[in-house]
Motif scaffolding. Structure first.
Motif, PDB file in Angstrom:
ATOM      1  N   LYS A  59       1.438  -2.351   7.459  1.00  0.00           N
ATOM      2  CA  LYS A  59       0.475  -1.537   7.725  1.00  0.00           C
ATOM      3  C   LYS A  59      -1.075  -2.325   7.751  1.00  0.00           C
ATOM      4  N   ASP A  63      -1.728   2.641   1.665  1.00  0.00           N
ATOM      5  CA  ASP A  63      -0.524   1.824   1.826  1.00  0.00           C
ATOM      6  C   ASP A  63       0.840   3.039   0.657  1.00  0.00           C
ATOM      7  N   ALA A 102      -9.494  -1.777  -5.250  1.00  0.00           N
ATOM      8  CA  ALA A 102      -9.861  -0.911  -4.096  1.00  0.00           C
ATOM      9  C   ALA A 102      -8.011  -1.736  -3.023  1.00  0.00           C
ATOM     10  N   GLY A 155      -7.257   6.313  -0.283  1.00  0.00           N
ATOM     11  CA  GLY A 155      -6.381   5.239   0.411  1.00  0.00           C
ATOM     12  C   GLY A 155      -4.756   5.030   0.244  1.00  0.00           C
TER      13      GLY A 155
HETATM   14 MG    MG Z   1      -7.075   0.483   1.168  1.00  0.00          MG
END
Ligand code: MG
Ligand code: ADP
Ligand code: ASP
Length: 588
Positions: A7, A158, A213, A155
């Motif tokens: 990723k 992931d 994060a 986010g």
């Molecule tokens: Mg991120």
């Protein structure tokens, strides 16, 4: 030949040059004979920019339209990266979340992944193609069976990557980002933060949900549940990065990837005592003095709670094993002789905890625990919550009854319920990392009736709106008219809806009121060795006291200590606490 999921985050895809560099890296890994599924985020700050555009039109954009808008960011990256790969002669094809078969629930903006229908991906891999899949998005089967685009929450790429790795039984999932791996804290703020070679999923789950994060907590949850080998590394070099480890790999059905039963287990720890200090001065250094003296007296403190101060005084409550009560009382007596205040203590208590990575982000779980105890007529003496565990301290005589009722509600079988579990000391560090969360606000509800079930009503009112309370602290002090104050923190983005819901609730309780505290941050130390080390909390409080930083609230769970402090001291506090545990380069 290995199947790898890789990723690349927005920070690794900030420009066309970076996209070309990522394509080079992918090509060389492909040439080593690996099958590759590549997951990408939107370029650089594209998602923020799209959000900004929406905010120029409306303050409250419809969730569905936000998903339509934000999902375009990832679509730009998949197509550009695929073009760059094709230029290098790699056979590649881009797929949106929908095309990749990522099926989610229908909650726009925060959808959880239900399953991944992998047929198309597998066919394309069989044809020797490198797949470039849009992270952060999926598809829900909406009303009438119509497909709707959903997103997983900020986010979330992931999480897409790890869910793909779990579904495809990939050898490894590598998260490429702009830092060398997971560090002891955010290197953008603390320059000498150190890279960790490895970290347990439990610790990472806490750090990630408390502000680190670098990984989306839900990605860690999936890795832990499905035993995915997860590595975080830099997209700028070829170094090893950080590997996440998990103790036991549960074998779960791949159906309902993020939707399993949220509670894995229930435990009861007997012979607990609570010590409450009230009316002690509210000034920097008080908590540090108290917990240092307890540690010097040989007392190992478990949970600590300090509610928001009232005028110029504070209350601090903590739990210990019952056999340490006499030592603890002696230290506390010495302490209040110098600073003032009163002590009370209670024995014959039991700590009941539910745990499971699925508790995270599902506020209804804590509220149904509180509801179950309240329905069984069990008063909660103290509550401690973490992302993966909710603990309640209750009367020992009611422990077994609580165990049965809670076990039934969460449909747990006997082997998921333990009495007085032995936890092994693996000599892990007391503190592995520090996280700073700038995304929280503090709210207090004052003068609410002091009777069983109040915390539960508050939580369930917010849970109905899908709002999680992050740090819940009930004040130990009784107000004159048999009322109490309860404080908690919640995400900034939930503020409007939370206030609305709470104001309606409080209108039922005469004299009660809602107060928003000053701007705050949450700062947390996390480490698996914490339950085995005396004095960890004291060290953290001393680091703050040395900087004359007052602590607004304290809340702990087994492997973390969290302080709520004024926003203006956030970064300074992070540096001090990081250094007090000697986590930086050249400090150990
Ligand atoms: Mg991120
Ligand atoms: P990506 O675009 O690759 O997903 P993110 O910005 O989401 O990148 O995450 C990487 C950032 O996380 C880093 O640049 C760093 O500032 C921040 N960060 C916060 N805490 C940590 C930590 N403990 N270790 C590493 N990075 C951290
Ligand atoms: N692009 C999305 C975001 O900025 C998802 C991600 O980067 O993981 O939140």
């Amino acid at each position: 030949m290995a199947l790898l999921v890789q990723k690349f985050g927005g920070t690794s895809l900030g420009s066309i040059e970076r996209i070309k560099a990522v394509a080079q890296r992918i090509q060389s890994i492909k040439e080593q004979g690996n099958d590759l599924v590549v997951v990408v985020s939107a370029m650089g700050h594209a998602t923020d920019q799209l959000t900004q555009l929406a905010s120029e039109i409306t303050v409250d954009p419809p969730h569905r339209e936000m998903d339509m808008l934000l999902s375009t960011g990832e679509q730009v990256s998949i197509s550009l990266l695929t073009m760059a790969l094709k230029e290098l002669g790699t056979q590649a094809i881009s797929l949106t979340g929908t095309q990749a078969g990522i099926i989610t629930e229908s909650a726009h903006g925060r959808a959880r992944i239900l399953e991944i229908r992998t047929e198309r991906i597998k066919n394309l891999l069989d044809q020797g193609k490198t797949l470039v899949i849009a992270g952060f998005q999926g598809t829900s089967l909406g009303i009438g069976g119509i497909d709707e685009i959903t997103t997983l929450g900020r986010g979330g790429s992931d999480t897409s990557a790890v869910a793909l790795a779990a579904s495809l039984e990939a050898e490894k999932c590598e998260i490429y980002t702009d830092v060398p791996g997971v560090l002891t804290t955010d290197p953008r703020i603390v320059k000498n933060a150190q890279l960790m070679e490895s970290i347990s999923c439990d610790e990472m789950l806490e750090l990630a949900s408390l502000g680190a994060a670098v990984l989306h907590p839900r990605a860690v949850e999936i890795a832990r549940n499905f035993g995915v080998t997860l590595v975080v590394k830099s997209s700028w070099d070829n170094l090893e990065g950080t590997t996440l480890t998990s103790k036991k790999n549960h074998i779960f059905s791949k159906c309902g990837i993020e939707h399993r039963s949220p509670v894995d287990g229930l435990e009861l720890v007997e012979n607990q005592a609570v010590v409450a200090l009230s009316n002690i001065p509210d000034r920097p250094g008080i908590a540090a003095d108290l917990f240092e003296s307890l540690s010097e007296g040989g007392v190992n403190v478990d949970l600590i709670i300090q509610a928001t101060h009232q005028l110029d005084s504070n209350d601090i409550t903590f739990t210990i094993a019952e056999h340490e009560l006499i030592k603890a009382q002696a230290q506390c007596k010495k302490f209040i002789t110098t600073v003032g205040g009163e002590i009370s203590s209670q024995k014959n208590l039991t700590k009941l905890s539910i745990y499971g990575a699925g508790i995270m982000g599902r506020p209804g779980i804590a509220s149904s625990l509180f509801q179950t105890l309240s329905d069984a007529g069990i008063n909660i003496r103290l509550i401690a919550t973490s992302e993966v565990k909710v603990s309640c301290v209750i009367d020992a005589a009611l422990g077994k009854k609580a165990l049965r009722s809670v076990g039934e509600v969460f449909k747990l079988v006997e082997k998921q319920m333990t009495l007085n579990p032995m936890i092994e000391n693996n000599n892990e560090p007391e503190v592995r990392g520090i996280a700073l969360d700038k995304d929280q606000i503090q709210i207090s509800v004052k003068n609410v009736p002091d009777k069983p079930g109040i915390a539960c009503t508050l939580c369930s009112t917010l849970a109905e709106k899908n709002i999680s309370l992050d740090t819940i602290v009930q004040s130990e002090r009784n107000n004159k008219n048999h009322t109490k104050d309860i404080s908690f923190t919640l995400k900034k983005s939930d503020k409007k809806h939370a206030k609305y819901a709470l104001e309606e609730l409080l209108s039922n309780w005469k004299g009660s009121k809602l107060e928003e505290g000053e701007s705050i941050v949450r700062i947390s130390a996390v480490g698996s060795g914490m339950p085995f080390t005396k004095g960890t909390a004291g060290k953290m409080f001393r680091a703050l006291a040395n900087q004359k930083i007052n602590i607004e609230m304290i809340a702990t769970s087994e492997i973390r200590t969290t302080c709520i402090i004024s926003e203006k001291y956030g970064e300074q506090a992070l540096k001090e606490i990081h250094s007090c545990f000697k986590l930086g380069k050249n400090e150990s």
